[in-house]
Design a protein around this motif. Structure first.
Motif, PDB file in Angstrom:
ATOM      1  N   TYR A 173       0.826  -1.218   0.000  1.00 36.69           N
ATOM      2  CA  TYR A 173       0.000   0.000   0.000  1.00 36.69           C
ATOM      3  C   TYR A 173       0.853   1.258   0.000  1.00 36.69           C
ATOM      4  N   PRO A 174       0.715   2.120  -1.007  1.00 33.91           N
ATOM      5  CA  PRO A 174       1.404   3.409  -0.953  1.00 33.91           C
ATOM      6  C   PRO A 174       0.601   4.388  -0.102  1.00 33.91           C
ATOM      7  N   MET A 175       1.239   5.480   0.271  1.00 34.94           N
ATOM      8  CA  MET A 175       0.494   6.543   0.946  1.00 34.94           C
ATOM      9  C   MET A 175      -0.248   7.327  -0.135  1.00 34.94           C
ATOM     10  N   PRO A 176      -1.532   7.618   0.071  1.00 31.82           N
ATOM     11  CA  PRO A 176      -2.238   8.397  -0.941  1.00 31.82           C
ATOM     12  C   PRO A 176      -1.546   9.744  -1.133  1.00 31.82           C
TER      13      PRO A 176
ATOM     14  N   PRO B  43       8.479   9.344   9.686  1.00 28.78           N
ATOM     15  CA  PRO B  43       8.208   8.197   8.803  1.00 28.78           C
ATOM     16  C   PRO B  43       7.167   8.485   7.726  1.00 28.78           C
ATOM     17  N   LEU B  44       6.188   9.347   8.054  1.00 29.10           N
ATOM     18  CA  LEU B  44       5.166   9.634   7.037  1.00 29.10           C
ATOM     19  C   LEU B  44       5.746  10.446   5.877  1.00 29.10           C
ATOM     20  N   LEU B  45       6.677  11.362   6.188  1.00 28.40           N
ATOM     21  CA  LEU B  45       7.291  12.136   5.101  1.00 28.40           C
ATOM     22  C   LEU B  45       8.077  11.200   4.175  1.00 28.40           C
ATOM     23  N   ARG B  46       8.784  10.261   4.801  1.00 30.40           N
ATOM     24  CA  ARG B  46       9.532   9.291   3.983  1.00 30.40           C
ATOM     25  C   ARG B  46       8.572   8.413   3.180  1.00 30.40           C
ATOM     26  N   TYR B  47       7.480   8.024   3.821  1.00 33.35           N
ATOM     27  CA  TYR B  47       6.471   7.173   3.160  1.00 33.35           C
ATOM     28  C   TYR B  47       5.896   7.912   1.941  1.00 33.35           C
ATOM     29  N   TRP B  48       5.630   9.192   2.146  1.00 38.24           N
ATOM     30  CA  TRP B  48       5.127  10.033   1.059  1.00 38.24           C
ATOM     31  C   TRP B  48       6.110  10.013  -0.115  1.00 38.24           C
ATOM     32  N   TRP B  49       7.408  10.195   0.210  1.00 35.77           N
ATOM     33  CA  TRP B  49       8.442  10.264  -0.831  1.00 35.77           C
ATOM     34  C   TRP B  49       8.511   8.937  -1.590  1.00 35.77           C
ATOM     35  N   HIS B  50       8.488   7.837  -0.857  1.00 35.41           N
ATOM     36  CA  HIS B  50       8.597   6.521  -1.496  1.00 35.41           C
ATOM     37  C   HIS B  50       7.319   6.134  -2.244  1.00 35.41           C
ATOM     38  N   SER B  51       6.224   6.827  -1.959  1.00 38.50           N
ATOM     39  CA  SER B  51       4.958   6.477  -2.617  1.00 38.50           C
ATOM     40  C   SER B  51       4.787   7.148  -3.976  1.00 38.50           C
ATOM     41  N   ALA B  52       5.762   7.964  -4.385  1.00 35.02           N
ATOM     42  CA  ALA B  52       5.711   8.531  -5.740  1.00 35.02           C
ATOM     43  C   ALA B  52       5.689   7.364  -6.735  1.00 35.02           C
TER      44      ALA B  52
ATOM     45  N   GLY C 183     -11.356  13.024   8.423  1.00 37.77           N
ATOM     46  CA  GLY C 183     -11.995  11.854   9.034  1.00 37.77           C
ATOM     47  C   GLY C 183     -13.142  11.295   8.203  1.00 37.77           C
ATOM     48  N   ARG C 184     -13.081  11.521   6.860  1.00 37.64           N
ATOM     49  CA  ARG C 184     -14.197  11.018   6.047  1.00 37.64           C
ATOM     50  C   ARG C 184     -13.931   9.637   5.453  1.00 37.64           C
ATOM     51  N   THR C 185     -12.782   9.045   5.770  1.00 41.20           N
ATOM     52  CA  THR C 185     -12.537   7.684   5.300  1.00 41.20           C
ATOM     53  C   THR C 185     -12.303   6.788   6.507  1.00 41.20           C
ATOM     54  N   ASN C 186     -12.706   5.543   6.382  1.00 38.39           N
ATOM     55  CA  ASN C 186     -12.478   4.613   7.497  1.00 38.39           C
ATOM     56  C   ASN C 186     -11.212   3.780   7.286  1.00 38.39           C
ATOM     57  N   ASP C 187     -10.583   3.918   6.092  1.00 41.77           N
ATOM     58  CA  ASP C 187      -9.342   3.173   5.805  1.00 41.77           C
ATOM     59  C   ASP C 187      -8.226   3.614   6.735  1.00 41.77           C
ATOM     60  N   VAL C 188      -8.107   4.931   6.881  1.00 46.81           N
ATOM     61  CA  VAL C 188      -7.013   5.509   7.662  1.00 46.81           C
ATOM     62  C   VAL C 188      -7.590   6.559   8.594  1.00 46.81           C
ATOM     63  N   ARG C 189      -7.208   6.463   9.868  1.00 47.51           N
ATOM     64  CA  ARG C 189      -7.574   7.512  10.830  1.00 47.51           C
ATOM     65  C   ARG C 189      -6.341   7.881  11.633  1.00 47.51           C
TER      66      ARG C 189
END
Ligand SMILES: Cc1cc2nc3c(=O)[nH]c(=O)nc-3n(C[C@H](O)[C@H](O)[C@H](O)COP(=O)(O)OP(=O)(O)OC[C@H]3O[C@@H](n4cnc5c(N)ncnc54)[C@H](O)[C@@H]3O)c2cc1C
Length: 410
Positions: free
Chosen positions: A55-58, A88-97, A70-76
């Protein structure tokens, strides 16, 4: 000497322990509890041959806005814990390109290809066939457009990775799963995935196989790990245990131990909840309710609902929101019955920011090895990555190129 202490007895640690023992190593598995009682216990129990894309980060604005508001139940997320997740989220964002995500898919799909074959061997040797169904699961859709889009993606995965699926129309879905609400546009039935009626029991069965092969399981605290003149030692209820090698398979707890030795490995910690329901309808196969962010499957304790990802603090109390929303969505589809437990279970998916596990030799400590960070599919991948790690430790030519998983990338 060919000896190893495996620290952590989830699916990943037990998978590695069996493979090393089968190669004649002296292996002691150390956990603070009996094997398979943490993340590998509470998951959705799917051995996912179809999960070729981590799963990539949207990255699109509308998905991010949906999460933020909070309009999706996939991620909160809990606002007060966000600071823990920023790096880690910034890195995840970068790797999700898209281009980098393609690299992750290539590295990930090579492991997934080994997942069911490696489980198959262990299931047979552990006499655990009673826990397994080899009939796939169904991803159900509430909107025809979403189903059409998913079919196109599934066709691409079939062409590229050979995964098998069947599209079910609304009426075929009702025939296959008669308890389901009958106005859904259809489903994708993923055919090659296997499902487990009690995930913790499968880990136990593999752990018992490990003991039958001559391996030893002891209770102890991995945090007592020390480097010695000849290798590694750890304190256990059976006293101090020494070995030439130590393997960190502590799932979401792995970075905490490695921090002591100077390794800073980022994890995106995605909490998930489960709850069982009894007294309602009986499901044939697990369902993933696409767009609603949860899965439900028949298990020994009833229908188990598992939720999507919650970004929160490691010690934060359970929050009822995601499970309540998943439960309400499930009740729109089937007669779910009643909650079987007073409180939900929760655990943490250990996700690396570049979406592939950390597997291999520690760069600065001889005899220290790592195998963790299997994210959403560690239950699927434990036996496959256990084999790869054992091949590397045993000096064999690895069955697949381990370069993408090397710990020194962090
Ligand atoms: C809701 C949910 C649903 C999921 N569904 C699926 C699915 O359907 N299919 C799939 O493949 N994956 C799924 N996953 C992911 C999967 O469960 C994990 O990736 C996998 O269980 C990780 O296994 P592990 O062995 O690395 O970690 P764990 O199973 O957590 O094992 C780590 C072990 O380390 C031990 N430990 C920790 N600290 C110490 C210490 N100090 N001393 C000694 N021992 C210690 C723990 O007791 C534990 O036994 C899901 C996860 C969640 C949360």
């Amino acid at each position: 000497m060919r000896s190893a202490i495996i620290l952590g007895g989830g699916m990943v640690g037990v998978g590695a322990a069996v493979h090393l023992r089968q190669r004649g190593w002296m292996v002691t598995l150390v956990d603070r509890r009996e094997p398979g009682r943490e993340t590998s216990y509470g998951n959705a129990g799917m051995i996912q041959a179809e999960a070729v894309r981590p799963y990539p980060m949207p990255r699109d604005l509308s998905s991010l806005l949906n999460i933020a508001t909070g309009r999706t139940n996939d991620v909160r997320y809990s606002f007060s814990s966000l600071h823990r997740h920023v790096e880690p989220l910034l890195r995840y964002w970068w790797h999700s390109a898209p281009k980098r995500h393609r690299d992750a898919i290539a590295a990930w799909a090579r492991l997934i290809a080994y997942a069911t074959p490696e489980h198959d061997v262990l299931i047979r040797e552990a006499h655990a066939d009673n826990l397994i169904r080899r009939a796939g699961y169904r991803a159900v859709f509430r909107e025809a457009a979403a189903l059409d889009h998913a079919i196109k993606e599934a066709e691409a995965d079939r062409r590229e990775f050979g995964v098998n699926f069947r599209v079910l129309s609304g009426s075929e879905l009702t025939k296959a799963e008669p308890i389901l609400r009958n106005d859904l546009p259809g489903a994708i039935h993923w055919l090659d995935t296997w499902t487990v009626s009690d995930p913790g029991a499968l880990v136990t069965a593999y752990a018992e196989l490990f003991e039958r092969l001559g391996g030893q399981i002891v209770l102890g605290d991995a945090q007592s790990l020390q480097q010695t003149a000849t290798g590694w030692s750890v304190n256990t209820d059976n006293g101090r245990i020494d070995a030439a090698n130590a393997v960190v398979t502590l799932g979401p707890w792995s970075p905490d131990l490695l921090h002591k030795f100077g390794y800073r490995i980022p994890l995106v910690r995605k909490r998930g909840y489960h709850m069982h329901y009894t007294g309602g309808a009986t499901l044939d196969l697990p369902l993933v309710d696409k767009g609603q962010g949860y899965a439900m499957g028949p298990m020994v304790k009833g229908i188990r609902i598992t939720t999507g990802a919650e970004l929160t603090g490691p010690d934060a109390l359970a929050t009822p929101v995601q499970l309540a929303s998943a439960e309400a969505s499930a009740r729109e589809l089937i007669d779910l019955g009643k909650r079987a437990e007073p409180e939900p279970w929760f655990g943490t998916r250990p996700c690396t920011p570049d979406m592939v596990p950390v597997l291999g030799r520690a760069p600065r400590h001889p005899g220290l090895w790592m195998n963790f960070g299997h994210g959403h599919q560690g239950f699927t991948l434990g036996p496959a990555t256990g084999r790869l790690l054992a091949e590397m430790m045993n000096g064999e030519t690895p069955s697949i190129d381990p370069t993408p998983y090397r710990p020194e990338r962090f």
